[in-house]
Scaffold this motif. Structure first.
Motif, PDB file in Angstrom:
ATOM      1  N   HIS A 152       0.826  -1.206   0.000  1.00 38.10           N
ATOM      2  CA  HIS A 152       0.000   0.000   0.000  1.00 38.10           C
ATOM      3  C   HIS A 152       0.863   1.260   0.000  1.00 38.10           C
ATOM      4  O   HIS A 152       0.632   2.186  -0.796  1.00 38.10           O
ATOM      5  CB  HIS A 152      -0.905  -0.016   1.230  1.00 38.10           C
ATOM      6  CG  HIS A 152      -2.176   0.736   1.037  1.00 38.10           C
ATOM      7  ND1 HIS A 152      -3.226   0.257   0.294  1.00 38.10           N
ATOM      8  CD2 HIS A 152      -2.568   1.959   1.473  1.00 38.10           C
ATOM      9  CE1 HIS A 152      -4.210   1.129   0.295  1.00 38.10           C
ATOM     10  NE2 HIS A 152      -3.826   2.176   1.001  1.00 38.10           N
ATOM     11  N   LEU A 153       1.854   1.303   0.863  1.00 39.80           N
ATOM     12  CA  LEU A 153       2.718   2.475   0.918  1.00 39.80           C
ATOM     13  C   LEU A 153       3.571   2.588  -0.346  1.00 39.80           C
ATOM     14  O   LEU A 153       3.870   3.702  -0.799  1.00 39.80           O
ATOM     15  CB  LEU A 153       3.600   2.418   2.164  1.00 39.80           C
ATOM     16  CG  LEU A 153       2.861   2.571   3.490  1.00 39.80           C
ATOM     17  CD1 LEU A 153       3.844   2.523   4.656  1.00 39.80           C
ATOM     18  CD2 LEU A 153       2.067   3.867   3.542  1.00 39.80           C
ATOM     19  N   SER A 154       3.959   1.460  -0.920  1.00 38.00           N
ATOM     20  CA  SER A 154       4.705   1.500  -2.180  1.00 38.00           C
ATOM     21  C   SER A 154       3.854   2.091  -3.299  1.00 38.00           C
ATOM     22  O   SER A 154       4.317   2.924  -4.088  1.00 38.00           O
ATOM     23  CB  SER A 154       5.172   0.094  -2.562  1.00 38.00           C
ATOM     24  OG  SER A 154       6.029  -0.451  -1.584  1.00 38.00           O
ATOM     25  N   LEU A 155       2.593   1.666  -3.372  1.00 37.38           N
ATOM     26  CA  LEU A 155       1.686   2.213  -4.382  1.00 37.38           C
ATOM     27  C   LEU A 155       1.456   3.697  -4.167  1.00 37.38           C
ATOM     28  O   LEU A 155       1.374   4.472  -5.135  1.00 37.38           O
ATOM     29  CB  LEU A 155       0.361   1.462  -4.343  1.00 37.38           C
ATOM     30  CG  LEU A 155       0.377   0.025  -4.854  1.00 37.38           C
ATOM     31  CD1 LEU A 155      -0.949  -0.675  -4.530  1.00 37.38           C
ATOM     32  CD2 LEU A 155       0.614  -0.001  -6.367  1.00 37.38           C
ATOM     33  N   ALA A 156       1.331   4.107  -2.913  1.00 32.44           N
ATOM     34  CA  ALA A 156       1.105   5.522  -2.624  1.00 32.44           C
ATOM     35  C   ALA A 156       2.304   6.367  -3.044  1.00 32.44           C
ATOM     36  O   ALA A 156       2.139   7.451  -3.624  1.00 32.44           O
ATOM     37  CB  ALA A 156       0.819   5.707  -1.134  1.00 32.44           C
ATOM     38  N   LEU A 157       3.508   5.882  -2.763  1.00 31.53           N
ATOM     39  CA  LEU A 157       4.705   6.626  -3.160  1.00 31.53           C
ATOM     40  C   LEU A 157       4.858   6.674  -4.679  1.00 31.53           C
ATOM     41  O   LEU A 157       5.170   7.724  -5.252  1.00 31.53           O
ATOM     42  CB  LEU A 157       5.941   5.984  -2.524  1.00 31.53           C
ATOM     43  CG  LEU A 157       6.072   6.146  -1.000  1.00 31.53           C
ATOM     44  CD1 LEU A 157       7.211   5.276  -0.480  1.00 31.53           C
ATOM     45  CD2 LEU A 157       6.312   7.606  -0.632  1.00 31.53           C
ATOM     46  N   LEU A 158       4.616   5.554  -5.336  1.00 31.09           N
ATOM     47  CA  LEU A 158       4.759   5.496  -6.786  1.00 31.09           C
ATOM     48  C   LEU A 158       3.646   6.248  -7.515  1.00 31.09           C
ATOM     49  O   LEU A 158       3.802   6.608  -8.686  1.00 31.09           O
ATOM     50  CB  LEU A 158       4.779   4.039  -7.254  1.00 31.09           C
ATOM     51  CG  LEU A 158       6.020   3.233  -6.866  1.00 31.09           C
ATOM     52  CD1 LEU A 158       5.831   1.762  -7.242  1.00 31.09           C
ATOM     53  CD2 LEU A 158       7.260   3.792  -7.549  1.00 31.09           C
TER      54      LEU A 158
END
Length: 338
Positions: A152-158
């Motif tokens: 989830h945090l990876s998707l938010a950053l990307l």
């Protein structure tokens, strides 16, 4: 209108801004389905609609941010290291959510040919991953918290990079123009996901015992506030649900169902992680989608697509999560008895 929270300023704007939209797309107006607001005379009490709108403007963003902070209080910092521990799993998951699901959604739109409003609304949603509340909901139904938090945090950053790129490609394929900058995207994802979750995780690291006690209370209170806010939004925009034609609902349901199926089939062997990727594949960030739509088409023209889609998404994902929860419970029971 005064300066509001970046999400609710787009979702809950009920007066026309006075500026002309940059594109002439034939979206139905939600204002026609809602009672007109009469000017309030001095000394008179605010009407019911103004009161509900004020409650939602305050309660919706506060409950979302509080929910994400409460979820951060349950996350151990080591759980966010999944990219280092299982890099191929994370890369495959990102490819599923950011590439395969948007392509599948585009093919469905081209094949079933919904109205222009629905096609554009779905394209914007397909380009807006990482729905905030999935981080709270999925682990409660048997998903993997560590996997969900890292993904989830990876998707938010990307999203700062992937949202503009994906949206440009989808808009060219569907024949409409849209512009979205990095700053509006970054502002939404930072305020609704990254900042509150990271802050909660830091508090958990510094004060683990207090975080455990406070987190459960905050999660319960924010969940109640969120439920009330969502119900009030649905009450205010019920006309949108009635005006949407059945074919549009069917297209939305197919897009959500196919997205879940892709994540389920391409997910890891672990049942909890499989469920997590399935939901993350279908989840889309409503605040981010509304920001993009409002910047290009005005919120009055975006609400008629977003609100029905959210209802369809909630219904289908709830059915899937309940089925997975029952399936996992049955498998565990059989394994224990054997």
């Amino acid at each position: 209108m005064g300066r509001l929270h970046p999400i609710t300023a787009h979702i809950l704007q009920v007066k026309r801004s006075g500026t002309r939209p940059r594109h002439d797309i034939a979206f139905p107006s939600p204002l026609k389905s809602m009672p007109s607001c009469k000017p309030r005379r001095p000394g008179c009490e605010p009407d019911m609609k103004e009161l509900i709108l004020g409650i939602v403007k305050t309660g919706l963003p506060l409950s979302v941010v509080t929910s994400m902070f409460a979820q951060g209080l349950t996350i151990v910092p080591s759980q966010l290291a999944l990219f280092k521990e299982r890099p191929w799993l994370m890369l495959r998951s990102l490819v599923v959510v950011l590439l395969i699901v948007p392509i599948a959604g585009l093919l469905i739109i081209l094949l079933l040919k919904p109205s222009a409003a629905v096609a554009i609304g779905l394209a914007i949603l397909l380009a807006s991953p990482a729905a905030p509340l999935m981080l709270l909901k999925v682990p409660q139904k048997g998903g993997s918290l560590a996997y969900m938090a890292s993904l989830h945090l990876s998707l938010a950053l990307l999203a700062i990079l992937t949202v503009p790129i994906t949206l440009q490609l989808l808009s060219k394929a569907l024949g409409f123009r849209v512009e979205v900058g990095v700053f509006p995207v970054a502002r939404v994802v930072v305020m609704t996901i990254i900042l509150p979750v990271c802050l909660g995780t830091v508090v958990r690291y510094l004060f683990p015992k207090a975080a455990g006690a406070v987190g459960s209370v905050l999660a319960r209170l924010s969940g109640i506030a969120l439920l009330i806010s969502v119900l009030l939004v649905v009450v205010m925009t019920y006309g949108l649900l009635i005006k949407m034609d059945l074919w549009s609902y069917l297209v939305m349901a197919i897009v959500v169902s196919v997205s879940i199926a892709i994540g389920h089939w391409l997910g890891p062997p672990c049942a909890e992680e499989q469920t997590t990727l399935a939901i993350e594949s279908a989840a889309r960030h409503p605040g981010l989608a509304m920001t993009i739509a409002a910047l290009n088409f005005s919120p009055q023209k975006a609400l008629p697509v977003l609100i029905p889609y959210l209802i369809v998404f909630v219904v289908i994902t709830t059915i899937y999560l309940e089925w997975r929860h029952y399936q996992l419970a049955t498998e565990r029971s059989a394994h224990t008895s054997s």
